[in-house]
Design a protein around this motif. Structure first.
Motif, PDB file in Angstrom:
ATOM      1  N   CYS A   4       0.871  -1.171   0.000  1.00 30.82           N
ATOM      2  CA  CYS A   4       0.000   0.000   0.000  1.00 30.82           C
ATOM      3  C   CYS A   4       0.912   1.226   0.000  1.00 30.82           C
ATOM      4  O   CYS A   4       1.486   1.567   1.033  1.00 30.82           O
ATOM      5  N   PRO A   5       1.099   1.893  -1.146  1.00 35.60           N
ATOM      6  CA  PRO A   5       1.999   3.045  -1.192  1.00 35.60           C
ATOM      7  C   PRO A   5       1.624   4.146  -0.206  1.00 35.60           C
ATOM      8  O   PRO A   5       2.503   4.844   0.310  1.00 35.60           O
ATOM      9  N   ILE A   6       0.343   4.315   0.075  1.00 35.75           N
ATOM     10  CA  ILE A   6      -0.081   5.355   1.017  1.00 35.75           C
ATOM     11  C   ILE A   6       0.466   5.057   2.411  1.00 35.75           C
ATOM     12  O   ILE A   6       0.925   5.963   3.124  1.00 35.75           O
ATOM     13  N   CYS A   7       0.451   3.787   2.818  1.00 39.17           N
ATOM     14  CA  CYS A   7       0.969   3.431   4.136  1.00 39.17           C
ATOM     15  C   CYS A   7       2.491   3.381   4.172  1.00 39.17           C
ATOM     16  O   CYS A   7       3.093   3.565   5.237  1.00 39.17           O
ATOM     17  N   GLU A   8       3.125   3.119   3.028  1.00 38.44           N
ATOM     18  CA  GLU A   8       4.585   3.078   3.000  1.00 38.44           C
ATOM     19  C   GLU A   8       5.208   4.473   2.962  1.00 38.44           C
ATOM     20  O   GLU A   8       6.404   4.621   3.214  1.00 38.44           O
ATOM     21  N   ASP A   9       4.418   5.483   2.689  1.00 33.17           N
ATOM     22  CA  ASP A   9       4.874   6.870   2.741  1.00 33.17           C
ATOM     23  C   ASP A   9       5.203   7.247   4.184  1.00 33.17           C
ATOM     24  O   ASP A   9       4.611   6.705   5.135  1.00 33.17           O
TER      25      ASP A   9
END
Length: 272
Positions: free
Chosen positions: A21-26
């Motif tokens: 999940c790119p949003i959570c990996e940010d």
């Protein structure tokens, strides 16, 4: 699309299966301590989630879920004579939620403060035949591209009579707030999500680049947001969670909160 993957940590739905999940990996978010986990609308329904719909203020109805999903925020149905606007988003959606919202007048437009709250926005848009307004600076974070998503540019954008989106730019470059000029019995209302975070002492708001990781926002960004909001008076500030609302003198609360924030953030006096 009830089986599309939804990140269990942030509650954002993706267009297809994936490992991350790119949003959570940010750096503004985090991957859950048990690793990346997924759910779906079907799974949430089987788990017994249901709607929580309650009044939050004059002309404003909260739309949430029990138990809460994702980060735990609730959305707000802003009821105006020209049509209702759904401000921010929750993940959960079922036929009962759709029926209850339709009984309140439905949804003419959707606007979402920032990517952590994108949830199942496309499903909501399709259910109510409503556009979703997102600032173009956050285009890269849209996890399920769809024609219902309308990207706008610049500092402000009118989405209805007396309804103005303002690109405050706090938390995310495209972070937006909604000003309602004609809010009942007041000088206006501001819907801020956690772009301007209504804190536990509800006379104040906060400004953060990351809330879970405690990264403060850049002072120049806070100054820009304050400058953009000066032309929009408001009494109430509706934050992202139930009852997180500044009820009176909201413009002053934002101004003094920014002054306090900048005083602490920029203090460079030598130690005593």
């Amino acid at each position: 699309m009830n089986d599309l993957p939804i990140c269990l940590t942030c509650g954002v739905q993706y267009a297809g299966s994936r490992e991350d999940c790119p949003i959570c990996e940010d750096e503004r978010q985090y991957v859950g301590w048990d690793g990346q986990r997924w759910t779906s609308l079907d799974a949430l329904r089987r788990a017994g989630h249901r709607a929580r719909i309650e009044e939050e203020g004059p002309g404003v109805v909260g739309v949430g879920t029990v138990p809460a999903t994702g980060i735990g925020q609730r959305a707000l149905l802003v009821r105006t004579p020209a049509g209702n606007v759904l401000w921010d988003m929750v993940t959960y959606l079922d036929d009962d939620v759709i029926r209850q919202v339709r009984d309140l007048g439905g949804i003419s437009a959707i606007a979402i403060s920032h990517p952590h709250y994108y949830g199942t926005m496309v499903d909501w848009a399709h259910a109510f035949d409503a556009p979703v307004y997102i600032h173009a600076l956050d285009r890269e974070w849209v996890a399920r591209p769809d024609d219902s998503v309308v990207f706008w540019e610049g500092d402000t954008h009118e989405i209805g009579d007396g309804l103005t989106l303002v690109n405050a730019g706090v938390h995310f470059a495209g972070g937006q707030v909604l000003h309602w000029r004609d809010a009942p019995d007041s000088a206006g209302a501001l819907f801020s999500g956690d772009i301007l975070q209504v804190v536990k002492d509800r006379r104040w708001v906060g400004f953060m680049y990351s809330y879970p990781n405690l990264i403060p926002e850049r002072p120049r960004t806070v100054r820009r947001a304050l400058s953009l909001l000066e032309r929009y008076p408001f009494d109430q500030v509706y934050g992202a969670w139930w009852k997180h609302v500044v009820r009176t003198d909201g413009s002053e609360a934002v101004r003094r909160s920014a002054e306090r924030y900048l005083d602490f953030a920029l203090d460079d006096a030598p130690p005593v």
